[in-house]
Design a protein around this motif. Structure first.
Motif, PDB file in Angstrom:
ATOM      1  N   PHE A 199       3.828  -9.210  -5.163  1.00 14.13           N
ATOM      2  CA  PHE A 199       3.387  -7.574  -5.098  1.00 14.13           C
ATOM      3  C   PHE A 199       2.935  -7.469  -6.584  1.00 14.13           C
ATOM      4  CE2 PHE A 199       6.615  -7.899  -2.115  1.00 14.13           C
ATOM      5  CZ  PHE A 199       5.855  -7.272  -0.726  1.00 14.13           C
ATOM      6  N   ASP A 200       1.598  -6.403  -6.612  1.00 13.52           N
ATOM      7  CA  ASP A 200       1.084  -6.011  -7.951  1.00 13.52           C
ATOM      8  C   ASP A 200       1.658  -4.715  -7.970  1.00 13.52           C
ATOM      9  OD1 ASP A 200       0.166  -8.552  -8.156  1.00 13.52           O
ATOM     10  OD2 ASP A 200      -2.125  -7.834  -7.905  1.00 13.52           O
ATOM     11  N   PHE A 201       1.236  -3.713  -9.012  1.00 17.19           N
ATOM     12  CA  PHE A 201       1.701  -2.470  -9.133  1.00 17.19           C
ATOM     13  C   PHE A 201       0.509  -1.538  -9.894  1.00 17.19           C
ATOM     14  CE2 PHE A 201       5.852  -4.574  -9.193  1.00 17.19           C
ATOM     15  CZ  PHE A 201       6.243  -4.136  -7.656  1.00 17.19           C
ATOM     16  N   LEU A 202       0.022  -0.730  -9.125  1.00 16.48           N
ATOM     17  CA  LEU A 202      -1.034   0.096  -9.761  1.00 16.48           C
ATOM     18  C   LEU A 202      -0.267   1.579 -10.021  1.00 16.48           C
ATOM     19  CD1 LEU A 202      -3.893   0.951 -10.773  1.00 16.48           C
ATOM     20  CD2 LEU A 202      -4.421   1.769  -8.336  1.00 16.48           C
ATOM     21  N   LYS A 211       0.861  -1.126   0.181  1.00 15.22           N
ATOM     22  CA  LYS A 211      -0.020   0.011  -0.024  1.00 15.22           C
ATOM     23  C   LYS A 211       0.795   1.389  -0.094  1.00 15.22           C
ATOM     24  CE  LYS A 211      -3.951  -2.418   1.992  1.00 15.22           C
ATOM     25  NZ  LYS A 211      -5.100  -2.279   2.877  1.00 15.22           N
ATOM     26  N   ASP A 212       2.194   1.067   0.083  1.00 15.51           N
ATOM     27  CA  ASP A 212       3.242   2.317  -0.263  1.00 15.51           C
ATOM     28  C   ASP A 212       2.576   3.132  -1.643  1.00 15.51           C
ATOM     29  OD1 ASP A 212       4.314   2.147   2.188  1.00 15.51           O
ATOM     30  OD2 ASP A 212       6.204   1.454   1.348  1.00 15.51           O
ATOM     31  N   THR A 213       2.878   4.094  -1.799  1.00 19.98           N
ATOM     32  CA  THR A 213       2.771   4.867  -3.102  1.00 19.98           C
ATOM     33  C   THR A 213       3.978   5.896  -3.215  1.00 19.98           C
ATOM     34  OG1 THR A 213       0.407   5.043  -3.017  1.00 19.98           O
ATOM     35  CG2 THR A 213       1.458   6.579  -4.365  1.00 19.98           C
ATOM     36  N   LEU A 234       0.646  -3.106  -3.984  1.00 23.05           N
ATOM     37  CA  LEU A 234      -0.484  -3.874  -3.795  1.00 23.05           C
ATOM     38  C   LEU A 234      -0.142  -5.167  -3.202  1.00 23.05           C
ATOM     39  CD1 LEU A 234      -2.853  -3.087  -6.515  1.00 23.05           C
ATOM     40  CD2 LEU A 234      -3.043  -1.652  -4.411  1.00 23.05           C
ATOM     41  N   PRO A 235      -0.439  -5.671  -2.159  1.00 21.33           N
ATOM     42  CA  PRO A 235      -0.221  -6.832  -1.771  1.00 21.33           C
ATOM     43  C   PRO A 235      -0.840  -8.084  -2.679  1.00 21.33           C
ATOM     44  CG  PRO A 235      -1.951  -5.992  -0.321  1.00 21.33           C
ATOM     45  CD  PRO A 235      -1.246  -4.892  -1.212  1.00 21.33           C
ATOM     46  N   SER A 236       0.104  -9.016  -2.990  1.00 23.61           N
ATOM     47  CA  SER A 236      -0.534  -9.787  -4.053  1.00 23.61           C
ATOM     48  C   SER A 236      -0.072 -11.460  -3.472  1.00 23.61           C
ATOM     49  CB  SER A 236       0.202  -9.772  -5.379  1.00 23.61           C
ATOM     50  OG  SER A 236      -0.577 -10.510  -6.423  1.00 23.61           O
ATOM     51  N   ILE A 237      -0.345 -12.287  -4.223  1.00 27.20           N
ATOM     52  CA  ILE A 237      -0.285 -13.829  -4.283  1.00 27.20           C
ATOM     53  C   ILE A 237       0.400 -14.527  -5.319  1.00 27.20           C
ATOM     54  CG2 ILE A 237      -2.731 -14.202  -4.886  1.00 27.20           C
ATOM     55  CD1 ILE A 237      -2.623 -16.504  -2.533  1.00 27.20           C
ATOM     56  N   HIS A 238       1.280 -15.318  -5.258  1.00 25.92           N
ATOM     57  CA  HIS A 238       1.823 -15.917  -6.190  1.00 25.92           C
ATOM     58  C   HIS A 238       1.013 -16.943  -6.792  1.00 25.92           C
ATOM     59  CE1 HIS A 238       4.957 -18.517  -8.234  1.00 25.92           C
ATOM     60  NE2 HIS A 238       5.624 -17.177  -8.636  1.00 25.92           N
ATOM     61  N   SER A 239       1.128 -17.404  -8.080  1.00 29.42           N
ATOM     62  CA  SER A 239       0.490 -18.854  -8.557  1.00 29.42           C
ATOM     63  C   SER A 239       0.661 -19.933  -7.523  1.00 29.42           C
ATOM     64  CB  SER A 239       0.649 -19.028  -9.800  1.00 29.42           C
ATOM     65  OG  SER A 239       2.258 -19.303 -10.030  1.00 29.42           O
ATOM     66  N   LYS A 240      -0.148 -20.843  -7.589  1.00 25.72           N
ATOM     67  CA  LYS A 240      -0.123 -21.916  -6.877  1.00 25.72           C
ATOM     68  C   LYS A 240       1.303 -23.007  -6.981  1.00 25.72           C
ATOM     69  CE  LYS A 240      -5.012 -22.800  -6.366  1.00 25.72           C
ATOM     70  NZ  LYS A 240      -6.192 -23.629  -6.639  1.00 25.72           N
ATOM     71  N   PRO A 241       1.985 -23.211  -5.818  1.00 26.10           N
ATOM     72  CA  PRO A 241       3.258 -24.023  -5.758  1.00 26.10           C
ATOM     73  C   PRO A 241       3.289 -25.244  -6.751  1.00 26.10           C
ATOM     74  CG  PRO A 241       1.969 -24.188  -3.798  1.00 26.10           C
ATOM     75  CD  PRO A 241       1.366 -23.366  -4.337  1.00 26.10           C
ATOM     76  N   ASN A 242       4.235 -25.584  -7.444  1.00 23.75           N
ATOM     77  CA  ASN A 242       4.541 -26.671  -8.110  1.00 23.75           C
ATOM     78  C   ASN A 242       6.119 -27.423  -7.984  1.00 23.75           C
ATOM     79  OD1 ASN A 242       6.474 -25.158  -9.744  1.00 23.75           O
ATOM     80  ND2 ASN A 242       4.814 -24.112 -11.037  1.00 23.75           N
ATOM     81  N   ILE A 243       6.270 -28.276  -8.677  1.00 21.19           N
ATOM     82  CA  ILE A 243       7.538 -28.876  -8.381  1.00 21.19           C
ATOM     83  C   ILE A 243       8.899 -27.980  -8.698  1.00 21.19           C
ATOM     84  CG2 ILE A 243       6.730 -31.209  -8.900  1.00 21.19           C
ATOM     85  CD1 ILE A 243       8.176 -30.893 -11.836  1.00 21.19           C
ATOM     86  N   PHE A 244       8.625 -26.697  -9.423  1.00 23.48           N
ATOM     87  CA  PHE A 244       9.878 -25.943  -9.612  1.00 23.48           C
ATOM     88  C   PHE A 244       9.561 -24.633  -8.686  1.00 23.48           C
ATOM     89  CE2 PHE A 244       8.839 -27.576 -13.877  1.00 23.48           C
ATOM     90  CZ  PHE A 244      10.248 -28.369 -14.132  1.00 23.48           C
ATOM     91  N   ASN A 245       8.220 -24.348  -8.138  1.00 24.32           N
ATOM     92  CA  ASN A 245       8.544 -23.436  -7.053  1.00 24.32           C
ATOM     93  C   ASN A 245       7.641 -23.811  -5.671  1.00 24.32           C
ATOM     94  OD1 ASN A 245       5.861 -21.698  -6.652  1.00 24.32           O
ATOM     95  ND2 ASN A 245       5.815 -21.541  -9.068  1.00 24.32           N
ATOM     96  N   GLN A 293      -9.652  -8.387  -3.017  1.00 19.29           N
ATOM     97  CA  GLN A 293      -8.474  -7.241  -2.981  1.00 19.29           C
ATOM     98  C   GLN A 293      -8.551  -6.171  -4.030  1.00 19.29           C
ATOM     99  OE1 GLN A 293      -4.935  -8.277  -5.240  1.00 19.29           O
ATOM    100  NE2 GLN A 293      -3.701  -7.276  -4.123  1.00 19.29           N
ATOM    101  N   LEU A 294      -9.258  -6.472  -5.149  1.00 22.26           N
ATOM    102  CA  LEU A 294      -9.479  -5.292  -6.228  1.00 22.26           C
ATOM    103  C   LEU A 294     -10.454  -4.649  -6.284  1.00 22.26           C
ATOM    104  CD1 LEU A 294      -7.191  -7.175  -8.834  1.00 22.26           C
ATOM    105  CD2 LEU A 294      -6.335  -5.603  -7.427  1.00 22.26           C
ATOM    106  N   ASP A 295     -11.531  -4.826  -5.182  1.00 28.48           N
ATOM    107  CA  ASP A 295     -12.613  -4.158  -5.191  1.00 28.48           C
ATOM    108  C   ASP A 295     -12.665  -2.711  -5.380  1.00 28.48           C
ATOM    109  OD1 ASP A 295     -14.010  -6.637  -4.600  1.00 28.48           O
ATOM    110  OD2 ASP A 295     -14.353  -6.229  -2.579  1.00 28.48           O
ATOM    111  N   ASP A 296     -11.769  -2.055  -5.071  1.00 32.08           N
ATOM    112  CA  ASP A 296     -11.566  -0.537  -5.199  1.00 32.08           C
ATOM    113  C   ASP A 296     -10.443  -0.149  -6.005  1.00 32.08           C
ATOM    114  OD1 ASP A 296     -13.737  -0.032  -3.342  1.00 32.08           O
ATOM    115  OD2 ASP A 296     -12.268  -0.324  -1.561  1.00 32.08           O
TER     116      ASP A 296
END
Length: 279
Positions: free
Chosen positions: A161-164, A111-113, A124-135, A184-187
């Motif tokens: 993180f995402d960036f707006l 939430k820093d700008t 923006l706080p985000s989330i990585h794709s689901k883990p797999n054998i490589f990550n 997360q992206l409601d607003d």
């Protein structure tokens, strides 16, 4: 705004005065090097791309997370251009290992700008794709300086993180990973959405629908451009390929995204690596 796609999730924003780079992965080591070898920046490759794309006004590099395909060339590019670096604690340790001056390393918080010239970049706080054998290191932090060459396992995810990006009345959302945090992206609204799709084809239909609902539908962009669809184990000076089939069916993912945008009457553009458009 001139936006250049440099493969994976790497985007160069250029307003004619200042340049901002999002993620930093130009070397693109092969799959064999990734699995069995050690990873090290190819300075010749970086120099060629920096020169060809006239990255001589680069003010900042923002890192979405610290897997190798997002961060490994950041120290070299920062040192070559004098750009400041913004990222997580893990990103700071990648920079320290690459001898980036401490005063140019800026650890951000969700939430820093950050204001850079006419650019306003909200983290923006985000989330990585689901883990797999490589990550399978999601949430793990890089606790020590990363000194190349290193094994792939050193580049832990370190938080995502995402960036707006807002610039002169226009807005751009960069979402590198195929995942979502409900609500997360409601607003959040953006005119342009850069959307990571690595993992889309391997998910079930309900997950795909919810992903589109929680990203494209919430943000309501007029234009969508996919990220993280190309094979980042192939060099940037060779023909473009989709992700390896073991990881992703790229043609299927692009088809799904195209159909969704068609149904919602949203413009869709596929930028090839090393190409740009004015948005």
């Amino acid at each position: 705004m001139k936006v250049t796609y440099l493969g994976t999730t790497v985007l160069l924003f250029d307003d004619g005065k200042d340049q901002i780079l999002f993620d930093a992965h130009l070397t693109r080591p092969s799959l064999l090097e990734f699995v069995f070898g050690k990873l090290q920046t190819n300075e010749d490759v970086c120099d060629e791309i920096l020169e060809k794309h006239q990255m001589d006004r680069l003010k900042a590099i923002f890192i979405s997370h610290t897997h190798h395909d997002h961060v490994m060339d950041m120290p070299y590019i920062a040192n070559k251009t004098g750009a400041d670096v913004y990222g997580s604690l893990s990103c700071m340790n990648v920079g320290r290992g690459g001898k980036v001056d401490e005063e140019r390393l800026h650890e951000f918080n969700p939430k820093d700008t950050i204001q850079i010239g006419d650019f306003s970049i909200q983290v923006l706080p985000s989330i990585h794709s689901k883990p797999n054998i490589f990550n399978n290191d999601l949430g793990q932090v890089i606790e020590n300086p990363v000194i190349q060459p290193v094994k792939k396992k050193v580049y832990k995810e370190g938080g995502s993180f995402d960036f707006l990006v807002k610039h002169r009345g226009k807005s751009y959302l960069i979402r590198p990973s195929f995942n979502y945090i409900e609500g997360q992206l409601d607003d959040i609204h953006a005119d342009v959405l850069f959307l990571g799709i690595a993992g889309l084809s391997k998910s079930d239909e309900s997950t795909k629908e919810e992903f589109f609902s929680q990203t494209i539908e919430k943000v309501a962009p007029s234009l969508v451009l996919p990220l993280h669809w190309d094979n980042f184990f192939t060099p940037l000076d060779s023909s473009v390929k989709g992700m390896p089939k073991i990881a992703e069916n790229t043609s299927q993912s692009l088809f799904k995204l195209t159909k969704y945008c068609e149904e919602k009457n949203i413009s869709f553009v596929l930028l090839l690596p090393r190409t740009h458009m004015y948005i």
